[in-house]
Design an enzyme around this catalytic site. Structure first.
Site, PDB file in Angstrom:
ATOM      1  N   LYS A 253     -71.791  16.720 -23.516  1.00 26.40           N
ATOM      2  CA  LYS A 253     -71.327  15.467 -24.130  1.00 26.40           C
ATOM      3  C   LYS A 253     -71.869  15.444 -25.559  1.00 26.40           C
ATOM      4  CE  LYS A 253     -71.645  12.529 -19.961  1.00 26.40           C
ATOM      5  NZ  LYS A 253     -72.599  11.717 -19.161  1.00 26.40           N
TER       6      LYS A 253
ATOM      7  N   GLU B 205     -63.345   4.356 -16.060  1.00 29.05           N
ATOM      8  CA  GLU B 205     -62.757   5.622 -16.498  1.00 29.05           C
ATOM      9  C   GLU B 205     -61.351   5.832 -15.949  1.00 29.05           C
ATOM     10  OE1 GLU B 205     -65.216   9.047 -16.316  1.00 29.05           O
ATOM     11  OE2 GLU B 205     -66.857   8.079 -17.389  1.00 29.05           O
TER      12      GLU B 205
END
Ligand SMILES: C=C(OP(=O)(O)O)C(=O)O
Ligand SMILES: [Mg+2]
Length: 445
Positions: free
Chosen positions: A338, A206
């Site tokens: 999400k 990430e």
């Protein structure tokens, strides 16, 4: 508003940030507007989330996505063509009914989320509005508090450290752009420190640094010192946010920490995290315990929920019913949202609204496998989530989202408001920052 009848749906095979094939959906409307979106993919998935359809089975089967593309181009296209893209609720209900399984095993969570988001983009384009404004209507919005990774760990860095995300939050900044600027300074300071100490091994999934730390505490110490290096005050200007992602190393009340070579029970895990909360300026902890440890979550929240954000990710899997249950049992005080965990845009929004009703912090989040798709930046603003968690500076699929929020902020000019402390589900004066200056003093040679 032009004609929003769906006349074409096309599934395309594209690539994600981990070099894995993924699904892009493109929707065309009768009035000429179109929209497209790309499905992201997680690595530390909750067992209750929507499953990607990968050739040979679910996410845990093959790598490729031909079956999910076929689902879009045949079954889903046949079902959606002729429907009104302006009615997102009806589109998403149709997708859910067409799949007919709780975890989207038939058509695939990847096929469904890409289609759902692409329809939303097409509807916004038909209305001639940016997506965030299409979602917000005339309602007020706030620029989200950014949660940015500085070091990666867990499933995102070959378990080099147990904790998955060591992040920074700057709720005292005056604006989103200032918060991002402060965070970038901390990011660079942390990198310089790691390089000097020989602890820098590269970049994790990430965009945070891939660390060679000897302990989780060494990561926390480095973070506190990096904040102080920039002249910011740890705990006052910038705080720490952790995603423990404890389901990755914990089951049935046993937590095996690879770095420390020890196994903790729930009580010991809570005691270890409580020690970190007492010593470091931590503002937020995600998944402190495993998804099967709801009692541990409730115990942790009862003890620390008044001075720290406690986020359910694997525990809540962006599911409105689970959020309502967590609120009733006080087992968290924030929910990670999400879209691909839920499956559709409407279900993700329902989970966020359930969180807001409960007084929870609400954080729209990327996945570890991402693309240039910026839908979540618009969801965070348009739904007034208050917080956005994406990843970090060294990877452009992350910066695409942060830079999109900068554009939105700029478009609002002086009327742009920043969520800051108001995004967090506890009083700033109760935060666990008491020992922050002491921690810096102790750490500074
Ligand atoms: C983003 C996360 O990880 P992943 O996408 O790998 O599930 C997370 O756990 O919050
Ligand atoms: Mg998580």
């Amino acid at each position: 508003m032009t004609d929003t009848t769906i006349i074409r749906l096309h599934g395309r095979r594209v690539w994600d940030s981990r070099g894995r094939p993924t699904v892009e959906a493109e929707v065309t409307l009768a009035g000429g507007a179109s929209g497209r979106a790309i499905a992201p993919a997680g690595a530390s998935t909750g067992s209750g989330e929507a499953l990607d359809l990968r050739d040979g089975g679910s996410s845990f089967g093959g790598l490729d996505v031909h079956q999910a593309l076929a689902a879009i181009n045949h079954d889903i296209a046949a079902a959606l063509i002729g429907m009104n893209a302006g009615d997102q609720g009806a589109i998403d209900a149709r997708l859910v009914a067409l799949d007919g399984t709780p975890q989207r095993r038939r058509l695939g969570g990847n096929a469904i989320v890409a289609t759902s988001m692409a329809v939303l983009h097409a509807a916004a384009a038909a209305a001639g509005q940016p997506l965030w404004r299409h979602l917000a209507g005339s309602g007020p919005v706030r620029m989200p508090l950014p949660e940015v990774q500085i070091f990666g760990g867990g499933a995102h860095a070959a378990r080099r450290v147990d904790v998955q995300d060591f992040m920074i939050m700057c709720p005292a900044a005056a604006s989103f752009s200032e918060a991002l600027e402060w965070t970038a300074e901390v990011y660079r300071a942390a990198g310089a420190r790691m390089k000097q100490a020989g602890k820098l091994q590269g970049v994790a999934d990430e965009g945070g640094y891939w660390p060679a730390f000897d302990s989780n505490e060494q990561a926390l110490d480095t973070l506190v010192l990096a904040i102080a290096d920039t002249g910011l005050r740890p705990g006052t200007d910038a705080g720490i946010s952790l995603d423990i992602a404890a389901s990755e190393f914990g089951r049935e009340g046993r937590y095996t920490l690879a770095l420390d070579r020890r196994t903790l029970d729930t009580e010991q895990m809570i005691a270890m995290l409580g020690g970190w909360l007492d010593h470091y300026p931590i503002l937020s902890i995600e998944d402190p315990l495993a998804e099967d440890d709801a009692h541990g979550f409730a115990q942790f929240t009862a003890t620390y929920g008044r001075r720290c954000q406690i986020i359910g990710d694997d525990l809540l899997v962006t599911n409105a019913d689970r959020v309502a249950a967590a609120a009733a049992s006080a087992s968290a005080n924030a929910v990670l949202v999400k879209p691909n965990q839920a499956g559709t845009v409407s279900e993700a929004h329902a989970a966020l609204l359930a969180g807001k009703r409960a007084g929870f912090g609400t954080i729209v989040s990327a996945r570890s496998g991402e693309s240039e798709d910026v839908t979540i930046a618009h969801l965070a603003v348009g739904w007034d989530a208050g917080q956005l968690k994406v990843g970090s500076f060294a990877r452009s699929e992350r910066m695409a989202k942060w830079n999109e929020v900068l554009r939105i902020e700029e478009s609002l000019g002086k009327s742009a408001r920043f969520s800051g402390w108001s995004a967090l589900p506890f009083q700033p004066q109760a935060r666990s920052a008491g020992s922050a200056s002491q921690a810096v003093k102790e750490l500074t040679p």
